[in-house]
Structure formats: structure tokens, C-alpha cells
Design an enzyme around this catalytic site. Structure first.
Site, PDB file in Angstrom:
ATOM      1  N   THR A 124       0.840  -1.210   0.000  1.00  0.00           N
ATOM      2  CA  THR A 124       0.000   0.000   0.000  1.00  0.00           C
ATOM      3  C   THR A 124       0.874   1.259   0.000  1.00  0.00           C
ATOM      4  O   THR A 124       0.512   2.263  -0.607  1.00  0.00           O
ATOM      5  CB  THR A 124      -0.968   0.049   1.209  1.00  0.00           C
ATOM      6  OG1 THR A 124      -0.210  -0.110   2.401  1.00  0.00           O
ATOM      7  CG2 THR A 124      -2.024  -1.034   1.126  1.00  0.00           C
TER       8      THR A 124
ATOM      9  N   PHE B 219      -7.084  -5.102  -0.289  1.00  0.00           N
ATOM     10  CA  PHE B 219      -8.488  -5.512  -0.435  1.00  0.00           C
ATOM     11  C   PHE B 219      -9.322  -5.117   0.783  1.00  0.00           C
ATOM     12  O   PHE B 219     -10.419  -4.600   0.651  1.00  0.00           O
ATOM     13  CB  PHE B 219      -8.577  -7.036  -0.618  1.00  0.00           C
ATOM     14  CG  PHE B 219      -8.305  -7.516  -2.018  1.00  0.00           C
ATOM     15  CD1 PHE B 219      -8.279  -6.654  -3.092  1.00  0.00           C
ATOM     16  CD2 PHE B 219      -8.089  -8.868  -2.258  1.00  0.00           C
ATOM     17  CE1 PHE B 219      -8.033  -7.101  -4.378  1.00  0.00           C
ATOM     18  CE2 PHE B 219      -7.839  -9.334  -3.548  1.00  0.00           C
ATOM     19  CZ  PHE B 219      -7.806  -8.452  -4.606  1.00  0.00           C
TER      20      PHE B 219
ATOM     21  N   ILE C 257       0.515 -10.041  -6.161  1.00  0.00           N
ATOM     22  CA  ILE C 257       0.646 -10.352  -7.591  1.00  0.00           C
ATOM     23  C   ILE C 257       1.406  -9.227  -8.298  1.00  0.00           C
ATOM     24  O   ILE C 257       1.431  -9.168  -9.514  1.00  0.00           O
ATOM     25  CB  ILE C 257      -0.760 -10.541  -8.217  1.00  0.00           C
ATOM     26  CG1 ILE C 257      -1.639  -9.289  -8.019  1.00  0.00           C
ATOM     27  CG2 ILE C 257      -1.450 -11.766  -7.620  1.00  0.00           C
ATOM     28  CD1 ILE C 257      -2.963  -9.347  -8.778  1.00  0.00           C
TER      29      ILE C 257
ATOM     30  N   HIS D  63      -0.136 -16.436  -5.477  1.00  0.00           N
ATOM     31  CA  HIS D  63      -1.304 -16.074  -6.295  1.00  0.00           C
ATOM     32  C   HIS D  63      -0.919 -15.582  -7.681  1.00  0.00           C
ATOM     33  O   HIS D  63      -1.727 -14.947  -8.355  1.00  0.00           O
ATOM     34  CB  HIS D  63      -2.148 -15.028  -5.553  1.00  0.00           C
ATOM     35  CG  HIS D  63      -2.757 -15.559  -4.280  1.00  0.00           C
ATOM     36  ND1 HIS D  63      -3.241 -14.760  -3.276  1.00  0.00           N
ATOM     37  CD2 HIS D  63      -2.946 -16.841  -3.860  1.00  0.00           C
ATOM     38  CE1 HIS D  63      -3.706 -15.522  -2.288  1.00  0.00           C
ATOM     39  NE2 HIS D  63      -3.531 -16.786  -2.621  1.00  0.00           N
TER      40      HIS D  63
ATOM     41  N   CYS E 105      -2.991 -18.051 -21.679  1.00  0.00           N
ATOM     42  CA  CYS E 105      -4.217 -18.562 -22.300  1.00  0.00           C
ATOM     43  C   CYS E 105      -4.900 -19.512 -21.325  1.00  0.00           C
ATOM     44  O   CYS E 105      -4.244 -20.388 -20.734  1.00  0.00           O
ATOM     45  CB  CYS E 105      -3.854 -19.285 -23.600  1.00  0.00           C
ATOM     46  SG  CYS E 105      -5.270 -20.134 -24.330  1.00  0.00           S
TER      47      CYS E 105
ATOM     48  N   SER F 201      -0.881  -8.494   6.008  1.00  0.00           N
ATOM     49  CA  SER F 201      -1.917  -9.433   5.556  1.00  0.00           C
ATOM     50  C   SER F 201      -3.007  -9.529   6.604  1.00  0.00           C
ATOM     51  O   SER F 201      -2.723  -9.621   7.802  1.00  0.00           O
ATOM     52  CB  SER F 201      -1.333 -10.825   5.314  1.00  0.00           C
ATOM     53  OG  SER F 201      -2.389 -11.731   4.997  1.00  0.00           O
TER      54      SER F 201
HETATM   55  P1  NAD Z   1      -5.932  -7.810   2.656  1.00  0.00           P
HETATM   56  O1  NAD Z   1      -6.360  -6.643   1.853  1.00  0.00           O
HETATM   57  O2  NAD Z   1      -6.935  -8.811   3.066  1.00  0.00           O
HETATM   58  O3  NAD Z   1      -5.222  -7.277   3.986  1.00  0.00           O
HETATM   59  C1  NAD Z   1      -4.224  -6.298   3.959  1.00  0.00           C
HETATM   60  C2  NAD Z   1      -3.879  -5.959   5.401  1.00  0.00           C
HETATM   61  O4  NAD Z   1      -2.772  -5.080   5.363  1.00  0.00           O
HETATM   62  C3  NAD Z   1      -5.005  -5.238   6.134  1.00  0.00           C
HETATM   63  O5  NAD Z   1      -5.285  -5.931   7.343  1.00  0.00           O
HETATM   64  C4  NAD Z   1      -4.449  -3.831   6.410  1.00  0.00           C
HETATM   65  O6  NAD Z   1      -4.798  -3.373   7.684  1.00  0.00           O
HETATM   66  C5  NAD Z   1      -2.960  -4.057   6.331  1.00  0.00           C
HETATM   67  N1  NAD Z   1      -2.195  -2.902   5.858  1.00  0.00           N
HETATM   68  C6  NAD Z   1      -2.505  -2.030   4.866  1.00  0.00           C
HETATM   69  N2  NAD Z   1      -1.505  -1.143   4.673  1.00  0.00           N
HETATM   70  C7  NAD Z   1      -0.548  -1.473   5.598  1.00  0.00           C
HETATM   71  C8  NAD Z   1       0.736  -0.943   5.896  1.00  0.00           C
HETATM   72  N3  NAD Z   1       1.243   0.097   5.230  1.00  0.00           N
HETATM   73  N4  NAD Z   1       1.461  -1.518   6.890  1.00  0.00           N
HETATM   74  C9  NAD Z   1       0.967  -2.586   7.594  1.00  0.00           C
HETATM   75  N5  NAD Z   1      -0.245  -3.120   7.337  1.00  0.00           N
HETATM   76  C10 NAD Z   1      -0.986  -2.593   6.346  1.00  0.00           C
HETATM   77  O7  NAD Z   1      -4.719  -8.483   1.865  1.00  0.00           O
HETATM   78  P2  NAD Z   1      -4.122  -9.968   1.915  1.00  0.00           P
HETATM   79  O8  NAD Z   1      -4.133 -10.486   3.293  1.00  0.00           O
HETATM   80  O9  NAD Z   1      -2.872  -9.910   1.134  1.00  0.00           O
HETATM   81  O10 NAD Z   1      -5.137 -10.886   1.104  1.00  0.00           O
HETATM   82  C11 NAD Z   1      -5.910 -10.490   0.041  1.00  0.00           C
HETATM   83  C12 NAD Z   1      -5.530 -10.870  -1.356  1.00  0.00           C
HETATM   84  O11 NAD Z   1      -5.135  -9.638  -1.865  1.00  0.00           O
HETATM   85  C13 NAD Z   1      -4.372 -11.702  -1.695  1.00  0.00           C
HETATM   86  O12 NAD Z   1      -4.838 -12.859  -2.251  1.00  0.00           O
HETATM   87  C14 NAD Z   1      -3.621 -10.919  -2.803  1.00  0.00           C
HETATM   88  O13 NAD Z   1      -3.487 -11.717  -3.949  1.00  0.00           O
HETATM   89  C15 NAD Z   1      -4.496  -9.800  -3.108  1.00  0.00           C
HETATM   90  N6  NAD Z   1      -3.988  -8.450  -3.400  1.00  0.00           N
HETATM   91  C16 NAD Z   1      -2.716  -8.224  -3.805  1.00  0.00           C
HETATM   92  C17 NAD Z   1      -2.306  -6.933  -4.065  1.00  0.00           C
HETATM   93  C18 NAD Z   1      -0.901  -6.723  -4.532  1.00  0.00           C
HETATM   94  O14 NAD Z   1      -0.370  -7.549  -5.259  1.00  0.00           O
HETATM   95  N7  NAD Z   1      -0.266  -5.617  -4.145  1.00  0.00           N
HETATM   96  C19 NAD Z   1      -3.169  -5.866  -3.868  1.00  0.00           C
HETATM   97  C20 NAD Z   1      -4.492  -6.127  -3.436  1.00  0.00           C
HETATM   98  C21 NAD Z   1      -4.886  -7.437  -3.193  1.00  0.00           C
END
Ligand code: NAD
Length: 246
Positions: A28, A35, A102, A118, A126, A189
Site C-alpha cells: 500500500t 483488499f 501479484i 497467487h 491462455c 496481511s
Molecule cells: P488484505 O487486503 O486482506 O489485507 C491487507 C492488510 O494489510 C489489512 O489488514 C491492512 O490493515 C494491512 N495494511 C494495509 N496497509 C498497511 C501498511 N502500510 N502496513 C501494515 N499493514 C498494512 O490483503 P491480503 O491479506 O494480502 O489478502 C488479500 C488478497 O489480496 C491476496 O490474495 C492478494 O493476492 C491480493 N492483493 C494483492 C495486491 C498486490 O499484489 N499488491 C493488492 C491487493 C490485493
């Protein structure tokens, strides 16, 4: 230096074999929305858009959703959190990064052993014959020509990511690494997406330690050895400083 940084350094330096398990929260700070965090994508979009069923039923809208995600990602660069994990690997402290992301930013930051559970959005494949093409080319076809990208074999091209309802093929390999590790550092996560979230659980149930760095509470906080409720970059660079390798 914070007490959390010192506590993390103590756990890290006492580990024989450490891994990191990362999620959208580590990216982020690179400008990629997560998500389920406070600004998460699922506050604006329906999670069904990342299902296999939706891809097959509404391929055009599915591709437009992934084009929008790719746009945020194409400009993103690794942040100090990604770089700190790469540094821990270079120092021989971290064995591997197992990521749900990803975005490819761990590899870009210099991490060498990265398991992308993922998949990676930068490549598309494809759905029939698995031949690959850069996602960027597929997006051009969708956005400029308004058509769903097709393979020469006639199959539909789709991002090489694991959608909901699809198996996580790298899970068994990641689980084996986790079971041989005695420390898992979870970074960014929500630990709610399975089977990925079994990885930190596996380290803990094999007798290992668990550090959780996450902005919001997670279901594993209660069994963690250390919970750091800070931004990923600050927490990881703080730990590096406390280890004397900043
Ligand atoms: P999630 O969105 O479920 O959880 C993200 C967590 O990170 C949240 O609990 C949030 O509070 C925390 N967070 C956000 N910014 C933060 C920071 N700067 N420092 C510390 N914590 C922070 O994400 P997840 O657990 O990875 O699972 C969701 C799915 O999201 C995965 O399957 C993944 O493939 C996908 N995803 C990936 C991306 C990417 O590739 N960057 C982006 C969005 C979603």
C-alpha cells in the site's frame, strides 16, 4: 529505537531459518490499494469480480477490472518494506518470501527466493493452452480495441493470477518451506485468505515463532509472539536498525 523494533530484532537474530509471509499491506505504501484495509478495493468493488465464474460469464468487465488494477501497479515501485526483506535475505537471515501479492515488487526490490502464491499480474496466459503474453499487450486490446484478448489457439487470455475458485498450485511447496522454518514474519496481511493463511499457522504449529506486522488486528494475533501495529516500512526498517544492518 522502539521496544517493538528491539523485540523483533531479538526474535529474528534467535531464528535458525526465517521466512516472511506478505500480503497486500506491504504494497500500500507503493500506492497499490489492498483488499480489506481502510481504503481497500472491496469497499468499492464486489469480490466476485476476482472469481473464475465472473471471468467466464463477463470477460469484458473482468478484463476492465484487471486493467484498472494493472494501471495502479504498473507505476508502483518497491518501498522500504520490500527492500528491508531483500536486505534480510542478502544478510543470510531470511530464507524466502512467500507472498500473496501479484505485483512482482519483492523481486524488483532484490528478493531472490520469492514464492508468488497467487501468481503475477504482469504476465497473462491462455486459459486453454497456457501460452503467455505480457498483460500490458492484452490490456491494450481491451481498452483500445474493446475486445477480450484471445490466444492463437482460440482460447481466452487471462492474467496469470490465481482467481477465487481456482487452486493455489504453489501451496504445497510453500507449506514445506514453512514447516522447515522456525520464524515467520507476517507483513501486511489480514490472514483471512485461505489456503495462503495456513502458511504462518504451519510455522507456529511446527513449534516456530510468529511476528505479525499489520495495521489492523488479524485472527492469529492471539498466538503471535510479537504483534506490531505499525506501517510495514517503519516496522521493518526499525527491525533492521535494531539488528545493526540498516
Ligand atoms: P488484505 O487486503 O486482506 O489485507 C491487507 C492488510 O494489510 C489489512 O489488514 C491492512 O490493515 C494491512 N495494511 C494495509 N496497509 C498497511 C501498511 N502500510 N502496513 C501494515 N499493514 C498494512 O490483503 P491480503 O491479506 O494480502 O489478502 C488479500 C488478497 O489480496 C491476496 O490474495 C492478494 O493476492 C491480493 N492483493 C494483492 C495486491 C498486490 O499484489 N499488491 C493488492 C491487493 C490485493
Amino acid at each position: 529505537m522502539s521496544d517493538y523494533a528491539r523485540a523483533a530484532a531479538t526474535l529474528i537474530s534467535g531464528a535458525g531459518s526465517a521466512i516472511a509471509f506478505t500480503g497486500a499491506g506491504i504494497s500500500t505504501e507503493s500506492g497499490i490499494p489492498d483488499f480489506r484495509g481502510s481504503q481497500g478495493l472491496w469497499k468499492r468493488f464486489d469480490p466476485k469480480m476476482a472469481t473464475r465464474t465472473f471471468m467466464l460469464e463477463s470477460p469484458r468487465v473482468f478484463w476492465e477490472f484487471y486493467a484498472m488494477r494493472f494501471e495502479a501497479l504498473a507505476r508502483a515501485k518497491p518501498n522500504p518494506g520490500h527492500k528491508a526483506l531483500a536486505r534480510l535475505e542478502r544478510e543470510g537471515i531470511l530464507e524466502a518470501v512467500i507472498t500473496q501479492n501479484i505485483d512482482g515488487l519483492h523481486t524488483e526490490a532484490g528478493s531472490r527466493r520469492v514464492i508468488e502464491l497467487h501468481g503475477n499480474i504482469r504476465t497473462s496466459r491462455c486459459d486453454e493452452c497456457s501460452s503467455t503474453r505480457p498483460t500490458e499487450d492484452c490490456i491494450r486490446e481491451v481498452m483500445e480495441w474493446g475486445k477480450v484478448p484471445a490466444c492463437d489457439c482460440g482460447g481466452m487470455m487471462r492474467p496469470a493470477v490465481v482467481l477465487f475458485e481456482e487452486p493455489v498450485e504453489l501451496f504445497e511447496a510453500a507449506l514445506r518451506i514453512a514447516q522447515e522454518s522456525d520464524l515467520c514474519i507476517v507483513v501486511g496481511s489480514s490472514l483471512t485468505v485461505y489456503p495462503a493463511a495456513f502458511i504462518p499457522e504451519a510455522v507456529k504449529s511446527s513449534g516456530g515463532r510468529l511476528i505479525i506486522i499489520n495495521a489492523d488486528p488479524t485472527p492469529l494475533d492471539g498466538v503471535a509472539d510479537l504483534v506490531i501495529r505499525e506501517g510495514a516500512s517503519d516496522a521493518l526498517t526499525g527491525a533492521l536498525e535494531a539488528l545493526g544492518i540498516a
